[in-house]
Design a protein around this motif. Structure first.
Motif, PDB file in Angstrom:
ATOM      1  N   THR A   1       0.194  13.021   7.136  1.00 34.37           N
ATOM      2  CA  THR A   1      -0.185  12.078   6.087  1.00 34.37           C
ATOM      3  C   THR A   1      -0.936  12.782   4.967  1.00 34.37           C
ATOM      4  N   MET A   2      -1.921  13.573   5.338  1.00 32.36           N
ATOM      5  CA  MET A   2      -2.764  14.212   4.331  1.00 32.36           C
ATOM      6  C   MET A   2      -2.666  15.728   4.422  1.00 32.36           C
ATOM      7  N   MET A   3      -2.667  16.346   3.279  1.00 28.31           N
ATOM      8  CA  MET A   3      -2.760  17.803   3.194  1.00 28.31           C
ATOM      9  C   MET A   3      -3.955  18.128   2.310  1.00 28.31           C
ATOM     10  N   PHE A   4      -4.622  19.212   2.644  1.00 26.63           N
ATOM     11  CA  PHE A   4      -5.870  19.565   1.970  1.00 26.63           C
ATOM     12  C   PHE A   4      -5.732  20.934   1.311  1.00 26.63           C
ATOM     13  N   TRP A   5      -6.323  21.036   0.139  1.00 30.69           N
ATOM     14  CA  TRP A   5      -6.355  22.322  -0.561  1.00 30.69           C
ATOM     15  C   TRP A   5      -7.804  22.779  -0.699  1.00 30.69           C
ATOM     16  N   TYR A   6      -8.037  24.024  -0.264  1.00 28.90           N
ATOM     17  CA  TYR A   6      -9.366  24.617  -0.310  1.00 28.90           C
ATOM     18  C   TYR A   6      -9.361  25.854  -1.202  1.00 28.90           C
ATOM     19  N   ARG A   7     -10.547  26.174  -1.680  1.00 32.83           N
ATOM     20  CA  ARG A   7     -10.750  27.442  -2.378  1.00 32.83           C
ATOM     21  C   ARG A   7     -11.841  28.200  -1.637  1.00 32.83           C
ATOM     22  N   GLN A   8     -11.621  29.488  -1.484  1.00 35.87           N
ATOM     23  CA  GLN A   8     -12.611  30.343  -0.836  1.00 35.87           C
ATOM     24  C   GLN A   8     -12.902  31.498  -1.766  1.00 35.87           C
ATOM     25  N   GLN A   9     -14.006  31.406  -2.479  1.00 39.61           N
ATOM     26  CA  GLN A   9     -14.372  32.477  -3.398  1.00 39.61           C
ATOM     27  C   GLN A   9     -15.031  33.610  -2.625  1.00 39.61           C
ATOM     28  N   PRO A  10     -15.005  34.809  -3.179  1.00 42.80           N
ATOM     29  CA  PRO A  10     -15.509  35.978  -2.443  1.00 42.80           C
ATOM     30  C   PRO A  10     -16.912  35.758  -1.898  1.00 42.80           C
ATOM     31  N   GLY A  11     -17.081  35.945  -0.608  1.00 45.07           N
ATOM     32  CA  GLY A  11     -18.388  35.825   0.020  1.00 45.07           C
ATOM     33  C   GLY A  11     -18.885  34.410   0.177  1.00 45.07           C
ATOM     34  N   GLN A  12     -18.039  33.445  -0.092  1.00 47.78           N
ATOM     35  CA  GLN A  12     -18.490  32.056  -0.003  1.00 47.78           C
ATOM     36  C   GLN A  12     -17.643  31.277   1.002  1.00 47.78           C
ATOM     37  N   SER A  13     -18.076  30.055   1.251  1.00 46.25           N
ATOM     38  CA  SER A  13     -17.380  29.240   2.230  1.00 46.25           C
ATOM     39  C   SER A  13     -16.150  28.579   1.616  1.00 46.25           C
ATOM     40  N   LEU A  14     -15.473  27.809   2.438  1.00 50.26           N
ATOM     41  CA  LEU A  14     -14.327  27.051   1.959  1.00 50.26           C
ATOM     42  C   LEU A  14     -14.835  25.812   1.224  1.00 50.26           C
ATOM     43  N   THR A  15     -14.314  25.605   0.051  1.00 52.28           N
ATOM     44  CA  THR A  15     -14.659  24.434  -0.740  1.00 52.28           C
ATOM     45  C   THR A  15     -13.417  23.585  -0.926  1.00 52.28           C
ATOM     46  N   LEU A  16     -13.507  22.324  -0.568  1.00 55.45           N
ATOM     47  CA  LEU A  16     -12.363  21.437  -0.692  1.00 55.45           C
ATOM     48  C   LEU A  16     -12.108  21.124  -2.167  1.00 55.45           C
ATOM     49  N   ILE A  17     -10.874  21.355  -2.593  1.00 54.00           N
ATOM     50  CA  ILE A  17     -10.484  21.048  -3.963  1.00 54.00           C
ATOM     51  C   ILE A  17     -10.016  19.597  -4.044  1.00 54.00           C
ATOM     52  N   ALA A  18      -9.069  19.261  -3.180  1.00 50.65           N
ATOM     53  CA  ALA A  18      -8.483  17.921  -3.235  1.00 50.65           C
ATOM     54  C   ALA A  18      -7.728  17.619  -1.958  1.00 50.65           C
ATOM     55  N   THR A  19      -7.496  16.328  -1.774  1.00 48.79           N
ATOM     56  CA  THR A  19      -6.690  15.823  -0.666  1.00 48.79           C
ATOM     57  C   THR A  19      -5.406  15.259  -1.240  1.00 48.79           C
ATOM     58  N   ALA A  20      -4.279  15.701  -0.697  1.00 54.70           N
ATOM     59  CA  ALA A  20      -2.981  15.270  -1.221  1.00 54.70           C
ATOM     60  C   ALA A  20      -2.327  14.303  -0.257  1.00 54.70           C
ATOM     61  N   ASN A  21      -2.093  13.097  -0.737  1.00 60.16           N
ATOM     62  CA  ASN A  21      -1.411  12.077   0.049  1.00 60.16           C
ATOM     63  C   ASN A  21       0.002  11.887  -0.482  1.00 60.16           C
ATOM     64  N   GLN A  22       0.921  11.705   0.416  1.00 60.54           N
ATOM     65  CA  GLN A  22       2.294  11.479  -0.017  1.00 60.54           C
ATOM     66  C   GLN A  22       2.425  10.105  -0.648  1.00 60.54           C
ATOM     67  N   GLY A  23       2.992  10.070  -1.841  1.00 64.82           N
ATOM     68  CA  GLY A  23       3.243   8.802  -2.511  1.00 64.82           C
ATOM     69  C   GLY A  23       2.109   8.291  -3.365  1.00 64.82           C
ATOM     70  N   SER A  24       1.028   9.047  -3.461  1.00 65.71           N
ATOM     71  CA  SER A  24      -0.074   8.633  -4.325  1.00 65.71           C
ATOM     72  C   SER A  24      -0.702   9.852  -4.961  1.00 65.71           C
ATOM     73  N   GLU A  25      -1.560   9.603  -5.928  1.00 67.17           N
ATOM     74  CA  GLU A  25      -2.223  10.723  -6.597  1.00 67.17           C
ATOM     75  C   GLU A  25      -3.225  11.383  -5.662  1.00 67.17           C
ATOM     76  N   ALA A  26      -3.410  12.651  -5.880  1.00 65.34           N
ATOM     77  CA  ALA A  26      -4.369  13.393  -5.066  1.00 65.34           C
ATOM     78  C   ALA A  26      -5.785  12.940  -5.376  1.00 65.34           C
ATOM     79  N   THR A  27      -6.646  13.081  -4.392  1.00 67.73           N
ATOM     80  CA  THR A  27      -8.064  12.760  -4.544  1.00 67.73           C
ATOM     81  C   THR A  27      -8.842  14.049  -4.711  1.00 67.73           C
TER      82      THR A  27
END
Lengths: 109, 113
Positions: free
Chosen positions: B30-56
């Motif tokens: 149902t949901m897919m997640f996109w993260y960014r991991q900058q050098p030396g830092q943790s994972l930061t959630l960019i957005a949640t992608a749902n099928q059939g609707s706009e990403a959050t």
């Protein structure tokens, strides 16, 4: 808002020594906590989660709600344990996961 | 478990250009997640992608900069638009399994020059 804190960026231990990677969280509800591990040149993967109450590769972690902690422990470190470890919090009813900043574990031969 | 294929695995891009990262899952989610991991830092959630609707999108991330597509239950793309050196990072695709654990792609290492 939820938060996960891993106070140590780097933890170096000798082979055979005990390991404890610290993790504290802040969340007002019932948390679901995980430890993820990333070995060199591999993708991030689940190590263990608190609801399973299991030991994986000799690692255990106990959720302490009073201290809001979920420390990862292993009695005898092995060289192959060297990796990056992330503590993570998933809030109930929503699949968003919050990660700590990670701790690099270095096991010295 | 879920197997996630992410590509490209790495790229070096000129500033001002855009890069689209693809994420393919071997099962319907149902949901897919996109993260960014900058050098030396943790994972930061960019957005949640749902099928059939706009990403959050999470705070600090906007659709104009990181447009996301989710055409079906096994595929998503993240575009990094009008790139600058500050966008140099590892971008990760993730899904949640049946036992609530997260699965990750191998990541896309982006360098903007």
């Amino acid at each position: 808002a939820q938060r996960v804190t891993q106070p140590e960026k780097l933890l170096s231990v000798f082979k055979g020594a005990p390991v404890e990677l610290k993790c504290n969280y802040s969340y007002s509800g019932s948390p679901e906590l995980f430890w993820y591990v990333q070995y060199s040149r591999q993708r991030l993967q689940l190590l263990l989660r608190h609801i399973s109450r299991e030991s994986i590769k000799g690692f255990t972690a106990d959720l302490n709600k009073g201290e809001t902690s979920f420390h990862l422990k292993k009695p005898f470190a092995q060289e192959e344990d060297s990796a990056m470890y992330y503590c993570a919090l998933r809030t109930g009813g929503y699949q968003k996961v919050t990660f700590g900043t990670g701790t690099k574990l270095q096991v010295i031969p | 478990s879920a197997v996630i294929s992410q590509k490209p695995s790495r790229d070096i891009c000129q500033r001002g250009t855009s890069l689209t990262i693809q994420c393919q899952v071997d099962s319907q989610v149902t949901m897919m997640f996109w993260y960014r991991q900058q050098p030396g830092q943790s994972l930061t959630l960019i957005a949640t992608a749902n099928q059939g609707s706009e990403a959050t999108y999470e705070s600090g991330f906007v659709i104009d900069k990181f447009p996301i597509s989710r055409p079906n239950l096994t595929f998503s793309t993240l575009t990094v638009s009008n790139m600058s050196p500050e966008d140099s990072s590892i971008y990760l695709c993730s899904v949640i399994g049946l036992r609530t654990e997260a699965f990750f792609g191998q990541g896309t290492r982006l360098t903007v020059v």
